[in-house]
Enzyme design. Structure first.
Site, PDB file in Angstrom:
ATOM      1  N   ASP A 173      13.626   2.319   8.742  1.00 24.97           N
ATOM      2  CA  ASP A 173      12.174   2.315   8.957  1.00 24.97           C
ATOM      3  C   ASP A 173      11.838   2.079  10.433  1.00 24.97           C
ATOM      4  OD1 ASP A 173       9.479   2.384   8.194  1.00 24.97           O
ATOM      5  OD2 ASP A 173       9.786   1.079   6.474  1.00 24.97           O
ATOM      6  N   ASP A 228       2.869   6.835   4.781  1.00 30.14           N
ATOM      7  CA  ASP A 228       3.265   6.570   3.393  1.00 30.14           C
ATOM      8  C   ASP A 228       2.403   7.327   2.391  1.00 30.14           C
ATOM      9  OD1 ASP A 228       4.911   4.802   4.633  1.00 30.14           O
ATOM     10  OD2 ASP A 228       4.227   3.031   3.538  1.00 30.14           O
TER      11      ASP A 228
HETATM   12  C1  GLA Z   1       7.086   1.534   5.445  1.00 31.01           C
HETATM   13  C2  GLA Z   1       7.759   2.773   4.876  1.00 31.01           C
HETATM   14  C3  GLA Z   1       7.627   2.754   3.363  1.00 31.01           C
HETATM   15  C4  GLA Z   1       8.271   1.480   2.811  1.00 31.01           C
HETATM   16  C5  GLA Z   1       7.638   0.263   3.453  1.00 31.01           C
HETATM   17  C6  GLA Z   1       8.391  -1.005   3.113  1.00 31.01           C
HETATM   18  O1  GLA Z   1       5.725   1.564   5.181  1.00 31.01           O
HETATM   19  O2  GLA Z   1       7.173   3.923   5.408  1.00 31.01           O
HETATM   20  O3  GLA Z   1       8.224   3.898   2.806  1.00 31.01           O
HETATM   21  O4  GLA Z   1       9.638   1.524   3.048  1.00 31.01           O
HETATM   22  O5  GLA Z   1       7.629   0.370   4.881  1.00 31.01           O
HETATM   23  O6  GLA Z   1       7.833  -2.151   3.713  1.00 31.01           O
END
Ligand code: GLA
Length: 670
Positions: A173, A228
């Site tokens: 990430d 996301d």
């Molecule tokens: C980010 C990523 C998500 C998830 C969250 C976890 O937002 O893009 O897919 O992994 O972190 O905290």
């Protein structure tokens, strides 16, 4: 957007106009000609898009994310045939670790969630013949506000620890990255994974911020292209539109990742989830199941387990589907398959059924007398003389695979069902519609009959013949109908079913049906009315529901506050969240719509939006990009003669975060 966790760098979902509904003039997404990318990592991994599971979309950091869930999912992969269908990786997301490393700098699994430790869970997953994945961030901490340790500066030791546990897949990430160059951060972890000597699929998750498609082909096996996903139609659609134009960058070992699946999480309809799954497959996206399979419905298993759709995703040629046409929310996307056939998605972004049409040559097949057309959701094969066309329900996708197949004649002809006329009726007044049944096949459809049915108690009458002895190629049976909803039927959308039955020349009987809708409407009152008080035909919103006479509170209905723009409070209007579209029936009886529009004061500087008012297929008025710092702006649209007026809010080009948009005092004059 709701802040589920804090982070130093914000996610962006730069949506194209999500509300290009019924008639918006969407332009075809550009498709590059030359292959723009460096060769993929030469390690033989992820030669087709990774398939598996990740807990994030169903649990986030909640307590049900734990060892028994992960093992339970691995069990279900085997028991329910998902493993046989190709699902392989069982992946942990954020929140598996304790906030502090141990005295030796090692990561420590959370003993409440993972009492047996990570290695034991990985061993369990491996014992099922599956693979195991884990998550961390290319930053000092992960994304969750609890502050779990990230791998920046610990790349080699963390990668080794993962390898020692038996990790086969790493999602890496972007949070808390301290402003260190992304390419450097992600390349360091690539090298650290390589140094372990263990084959590990490497998933880059920097949300598309640094255009990883341009540089990451030899860094990772897949890269997120967007912020996301959430379990809403609007989110899925915005991500789809951002990922589609990136087709030229995808290939074996280097995939665009539009984020994990929401299928089964409850925020979309079955039709919408089938569209989500179809479009992810045609985009050769990773298929990571994001719902808790221990409580999944039969429908969820049927969607996720559709092997003909999975085969589109997993085709070894590794091409991502490209946009053939896109107009008025009617999308045609085609994917070249290794056997020379084409997978073709007819995707309806709009809120009403649409005819979506293309041809075998338009999707890249050679000219031929006829083709075999396989419907991948119906699991039936037909022959077509070249037209690929269907009436696609609102938010639906017809997914077919078309081949120049010398054996086409063994299949019955494809027929297309359609309904012409405007799908609106006032209760107690007959509405006139015309159904069409058209032979798309090279062979003749024989003994054709059609029927139309509505809800219990509705009068549906044919006003012309409902049968035809034979329909040769390209010919239609057209039938007139009157449909009357009983007096007192509440406004809203009601289901109609159009069915046809026919026989192939060999006598094989085929039945085909398409679900359609008819909206029971009331004409708007004459004079001036507040749209916050009138029923709408449809409403879509980026977060939570559209609110009447308050701002958008992001989750439940009724959770908004008084509409406030630039310190001015309004008692009436609509509170929405980009991307949004609200449609009203005006029945040709109205002249103008006006409002004072802007970003609600309740949000900070991220809120930037643009407003549009559409009269049927015409954009009648629009603002430029409005920010949270600006006072309300008046907008007035001429809607004379329009059947439908649509109020659209797009995200101002910077993603939908904080985009609380108000149609203050919005009124229609009729
Ligand atoms: C980010 C990523 C998500 C998830 C969250 C976890 O937002 O893009 O897919 O992994 O972190 O905290």
């Amino acid at each position: 957007m709701r802040h589920l966790h804090t982070r130093t760098t914000r996610t962006r979902v730069v949506g194209a106009l999500a509300a290009a509904l019924l008639c918006a003039a969407g332009l075809a997404a550009p498709t590059a000609t030359a292959s723009p990318v460096a060769p993929a990592l030469d390690d033989g991994l992820a030669l087709t898009p990774p398939m598996g599971f990740n807990n994030w979309n169903s649990t986030h950091c909640r307590a049900e994310f734990n060892e028994s869930m992960v093992k339970g999912v691995a069990d279900i992969f085997v028991e329910k045939g998902l493993k046989d269908a190709g699902y392989e990786y069982v992946n942990l997301d954020d929140c598996w670790a304790l906030p502090s490393r141990d005295a030796n700098g090692k990561l420590v699994p959370d003993p409440v969630r993972f009492p047996s430790g990570i290695k034991a869970v990985a061993d369990y997953v491996h014992s099922k013949g599956l693979k195991f994945g884990i998550y961390t961030s290319a930053g000092t901490k992960t994304c969750n506000s609890a502050g779990f340790p990230g791998a920046l500066g610990h790349e080699y030791s963390d990668a080794q620890q993962f390898a020692d546990w038996g990790v086969d897949y790493l999602k890496y990430d972007n949070c808390n990255n301290q402003g260190v160059d992304a390419k450097l951060r992600y390349t360091t972890m690539r090298d650290a994974l390589r140094a372990t000597g263990r084959p590990i699929v490497y998933s880059i998750c920097e949300w598309g911020q640094n255009k990883p498609w341009e540089w990451a082909a030899d860094v990772g096996h897949l890269w997120r292209t967007t912020g996301d996903i959430s379990d809403t139609w609007g989110s899925m659609l915005a991500i789809l539109k951002k990922n589609l134009p990136l087709a030229p960058y995808a290939g074996p070992g280097r995939w665009n990742d539009p984020d994990m699946l929401e299928v089964g999480n409850g925020g979309m309809t079955g039709t919408e989830y089938r569209s989500h799954f179809s479009m992810w497959a045609i985009m050769a996206a990773p298929l990571l199941i994001g719902s808790d399979l221990r409580s999944a419905s039969q429908e969820t298993f049927e969607i996720l387990g559709n092997r003909e759709v999975i085969a589109v995703d997993q085709d070894p040629l590794g091409k991502q589907g490209t946009v053939i046409s896109s107009e008025g929310g009617r999308w045609v996307v085609a994917k070249e398959m290794r056997d020379g056939s084409r997978a073709v998605a007819l995707f309806n972004e709009s809120g009403t059924a649409q005819r979506i049409s293309t041809s075998a040559t338009a999707v890249g097949l050679p000219a031929a007398d006829a083709y075999t057309l396989r419907d991948l959701w119906q699991h039936r094969s037909y022959n077509t003389a070249g037209t690929i066309s269907a009436t696609v329900p609102a938010h639906g996708t017809v997914l077919v695979r078309v081949a120049a197949d010398p054996a086409w004649a063994k299949n019955p002809p494809a027929v297309e069902l359609g309904l012409e006329g405007s799908p609106f009726a006032e209760a107690g007044k007959p509405a006139a519609l015309t159904s069409t049944v058209t032979d798309l096949g090279r062979t003749t459809a024989q003994r054709v009959s059609v029927s139309l049915s509505g809800p219990e108690g509705w009068a549906v009458k044919a006003t012309s013949p409902t049968t035809s002895p034979a329909l040769p190629t390209g010919r239609s049976l057209r039938t007139g109908w009157t449909i009357t909803a009983p007096q007192g039927t509440p406004t809203g959308s009601y289901g109609l079913t159009l069915k046809a039955s026919y026989r192939s020349p060999a006598g094989v009987r085929v039945e085909s049906a398409v679900p359609l809708t008819l909206s029971v409407v009331v004409p708007p009152p004459s004079g001036t009315s507040g749209l916050g008080d009138l029923p709408w035909l449809s409403a879509t919103n980026g977060w939570g529901p559209v609110e009447r006479n308050t701002s958008n509170g992001e989750s439940a209905a009724g959770d908004g506050r008084p509409i406030t723009i630039g310190g001015v409070v309004y008692g009436k209007g609509l509170g929405v969240h980009a991307e949004s579209a609200v449609e009203y029936y005006t029945g040709g009886a109205c002249e103008t719509v006006r409002a004072d529009v802007g970003v609600d004061d309740e949000k900070g500087a991220d809120g930037t939006v643009a407003f549009e008012i559409w009269a049927d297929g015409t954009k009648s008025a629009s603002t430029g990009t409005l920010t949270n710092a600006m006072p309300a702006q008046p907008i007035t649209a001429d809607v004379t003669g329009a059947q439908i007026v649509r109020l659209v809010v797009s995200d101002g080009g910077d993603g939908i975060d904080s985009d609380h948009a108000d149609w203050a005092d919005v009124r229609v004059s009729c």
